[in-house]
Design a protein around this motif. Structure first.
Motif, PDB file in Angstrom:
ATOM      1  N   ARG A   3      30.752  41.891  55.749  1.00 19.87           N
ATOM      2  CA  ARG A   3      31.145  43.280  55.477  1.00 19.87           C
ATOM      3  C   ARG A   3      32.660  43.476  55.587  1.00 19.87           C
ATOM      4  O   ARG A   3      33.148  44.473  56.122  1.00 19.87           O
ATOM      5  N   THR A   4      33.405  42.505  55.102  1.00 19.69           N
ATOM      6  CA  THR A   4      34.854  42.607  55.039  1.00 19.69           C
ATOM      7  C   THR A   4      35.253  43.072  53.647  1.00 19.69           C
ATOM      8  O   THR A   4      35.059  42.350  52.674  1.00 19.69           O
ATOM      9  N   GLU A   5      35.782  44.301  53.550  1.00 19.13           N
ATOM     10  CA  GLU A   5      36.157  44.879  52.260  1.00 19.13           C
ATOM     11  C   GLU A   5      35.026  44.698  51.233  1.00 19.13           C
ATOM     12  O   GLU A   5      35.180  43.981  50.242  1.00 19.13           O
ATOM     13  N   PRO A   6      33.873  45.336  51.450  1.00 16.40           N
ATOM     14  CA  PRO A   6      32.711  45.075  50.586  1.00 16.40           C
ATOM     15  C   PRO A   6      32.916  45.444  49.127  1.00 16.40           C
ATOM     16  O   PRO A   6      32.444  44.724  48.246  1.00 16.40           O
ATOM     17  N   VAL A   7      33.642  46.543  48.833  1.00 19.07           N
ATOM     18  CA  VAL A   7      33.800  46.969  47.440  1.00 19.07           C
ATOM     19  C   VAL A   7      34.659  45.988  46.643  1.00 19.07           C
ATOM     20  O   VAL A   7      34.229  45.513  45.583  1.00 19.07           O
ATOM     21  N   PRO A   8      35.880  45.647  47.100  1.00 19.58           N
ATOM     22  CA  PRO A   8      36.656  44.655  46.353  1.00 19.58           C
ATOM     23  C   PRO A   8      35.931  43.329  46.201  1.00 19.58           C
ATOM     24  O   PRO A   8      35.984  42.691  45.141  1.00 19.58           O
ATOM     25  N   MET A   9      35.219  42.904  47.241  1.00 19.08           N
ATOM     26  CA  MET A   9      34.505  41.634  47.165  1.00 19.08           C
ATOM     27  C   MET A   9      33.365  41.695  46.149  1.00 19.08           C
ATOM     28  O   MET A   9      33.119  40.737  45.406  1.00 19.08           O
ATOM     29  N   LEU A  10      32.655  42.822  46.100  1.00 17.39           N
ATOM     30  CA  LEU A  10      31.592  42.998  45.108  1.00 17.39           C
ATOM     31  C   LEU A  10      32.153  42.906  43.688  1.00 17.39           C
ATOM     32  O   LEU A  10      31.589  42.231  42.822  1.00 17.39           O
ATOM     33  N   LEU A  11      33.257  43.591  43.465  1.00 18.19           N
ATOM     34  CA  LEU A  11      33.853  43.621  42.130  1.00 18.19           C
ATOM     35  C   LEU A  11      34.357  42.248  41.715  1.00 18.19           C
ATOM     36  O   LEU A  11      34.096  41.790  40.595  1.00 18.19           O
ATOM     37  N   ILE A  12      35.063  41.577  42.609  1.00 14.88           N
ATOM     38  CA  ILE A  12      35.625  40.268  42.279  1.00 14.88           C
ATOM     39  C   ILE A  12      34.509  39.224  42.128  1.00 14.88           C
ATOM     40  O   ILE A  12      34.607  38.312  41.304  1.00 14.88           O
ATOM     41  N   THR A  13      33.430  39.360  42.908  1.00 15.76           N
ATOM     42  CA  THR A  13      32.291  38.456  42.781  1.00 15.76           C
ATOM     43  C   THR A  13      31.661  38.565  41.398  1.00 15.76           C
ATOM     44  O   THR A  13      31.338  37.554  40.761  1.00 15.76           O
ATOM     45  N   ASN A  14      31.485  39.794  40.909  1.00 14.54           N
ATOM     46  CA  ASN A  14      30.902  39.979  39.582  1.00 14.54           C
ATOM     47  C   ASN A  14      31.868  39.550  38.479  1.00 14.54           C
ATOM     48  O   ASN A  14      31.430  39.077  37.424  1.00 14.54           O
ATOM     49  N   LEU A  15      33.171  39.699  38.713  1.00 14.85           N
ATOM     50  CA  LEU A  15      34.153  39.159  37.774  1.00 14.85           C
ATOM     51  C   LEU A  15      34.022  37.639  37.701  1.00 14.85           C
ATOM     52  O   LEU A  15      34.079  37.048  36.617  1.00 14.85           O
ATOM     53  N   ALA A  16      33.808  37.007  38.855  1.00 18.50           N
ATOM     54  CA  ALA A  16      33.638  35.554  38.888  1.00 18.50           C
ATOM     55  C   ALA A  16      32.374  35.128  38.142  1.00 18.50           C
ATOM     56  O   ALA A  16      32.363  34.090  37.467  1.00 18.50           O
ATOM     57  N   VAL A  17      31.300  35.926  38.245  1.00 21.52           N
ATOM     58  CA  VAL A  17      30.062  35.609  37.528  1.00 21.52           C
ATOM     59  C   VAL A  17      30.309  35.646  36.019  1.00 21.52           C
ATOM     60  O   VAL A  17      29.873  34.758  35.275  1.00 21.52           O
TER      61      VAL A  17
END
Length: 286
Positions: free
Chosen positions: A40-54
């Motif tokens: 739960r470290t910066e969940p929003v940026p991590m969610l967005l960047i994770t989907n960009l990586a996908v």
């Protein structure tokens, strides 16, 4: 391109270099970000960047499929062109490329919007919550799957003039002779262009906000502002480099559909468009 799917040695090398860089870079991003989301470290940026990586992984898949097909049909492509163009693998490659590039642009504008709120309006109470981010991401994936999936599915085992990629050996949407596909391609280009221009406007405003803040701050803050500004500039300029050749090619084809050079399209797609997929992991995460 009678002998091979890829028409030049530089393309044969580039498709593997970019494909492998994008594959391992984005797999690393997924590993890092999924761990951070669990913490739960910066969940929003991590969610967005994770989907960009996908989405960038999908582009890596496209590049590796084209590279593998080029090796498979080396020196015998002329005898097997329709076998390849009617195959499920070619249709899948088209779906991966179009979905990845569209989703990458949508994720980039979402990431830009999230950072824009933080930087341009640092005292605003309104923030993109994890719940809102998940809903936005889900809607974006659904739009991409439906928007790309319908014309691509219609192209499966179809004749050349009824395929969205027509006779293009790299299976990229380029059929301007068919009215329905022409409308789709124009819509596809318009969406990506609007997203790119909006992203540029937000980054410009962020750059101004950082500059104004750093002028009134200490020298250390000023240096930090310059570093952030340079990163923002790198993101925008790599996006520009990636998309401009494809835009230029499509504008040329719109003006004169008979003047569509397959070799030019190969360089625009293989060399330019996937650059973002290989560079994004290093710009956003590493």
């Amino acid at each position: 391109t009678c002998s091979n799917i890829l028409s030049h040695l530089s393309l044969k090398l580039f498709v593997w270099i970019i494909g492998i860089l994008a594959l391992f870079g984005n797999l690393t991003v997924l590993y890092i970000n999924l761990y951070k989301i669990k913490q739960r470290t910066e969940p929003v940026p991590m969610l967005l960047i994770t989907n960009l990586a996908v989405s960038d992984l999908m582009m890596a898949g496209y590049m590796l499929i084209i590279g593998s097909a080029d090796l498979t049909y080396h020196d015998i492509y002329a005898f097997n062109a329709e076998v390849w163009l009617r195959s499920f693998t070619c249709v899948l490659a088209c779906f991966l490329c179009c979905t990845a590039s569209l989703m990458s642009v949508l994720m980039m504008i979402t990431i830009s919007f999230d950072r824009y709120i933080y930087i341009a309006f640092p005292y605003s109470a309104k923030r993109l919550s994890p719940q809102h981010a998940k809903v936005i991401i889900l809607i974006q994936w659904m739009i991409c799957f439906v928007f790309v999936g319908l014309p691509v599915a219609y192209s499966y085992k179809a004749d050349g003039d009824l395929r969205i990629y027509e006779y293009t050996s790299i299976c990229m949407a380029s059929n301007f002779r068919n009215f329905h596909f022409r409308v789709w391609i124009i819509g596809y280009l318009t969406i990506t262009l609007i997203c790119w221009l909006t992203t540029c406007l937000m980054y410009s405003h962020m750059f101004i906000a950082i500059h104004n803040t750093s002028r009134a701050a200490t020298s250390r803050a000023h240096d930090g502002g310059k570093r952030i500004a340079m990163r923002l500039f790198a993101i925008v300029i790599t996006d520009l480099i990636s998309w401009v050749p494809y835009y230029a090619y499509m504008i040329q084809v719109m003006i004169d559909p008979t003047d569509s050079g397959s070799v030019v399209l190969q360089f625009a797609i293989i060399v330019a468009l996937p650059i973002n997929s290989a560079i994004n992991p290093y710009l956003y995460t590493m």
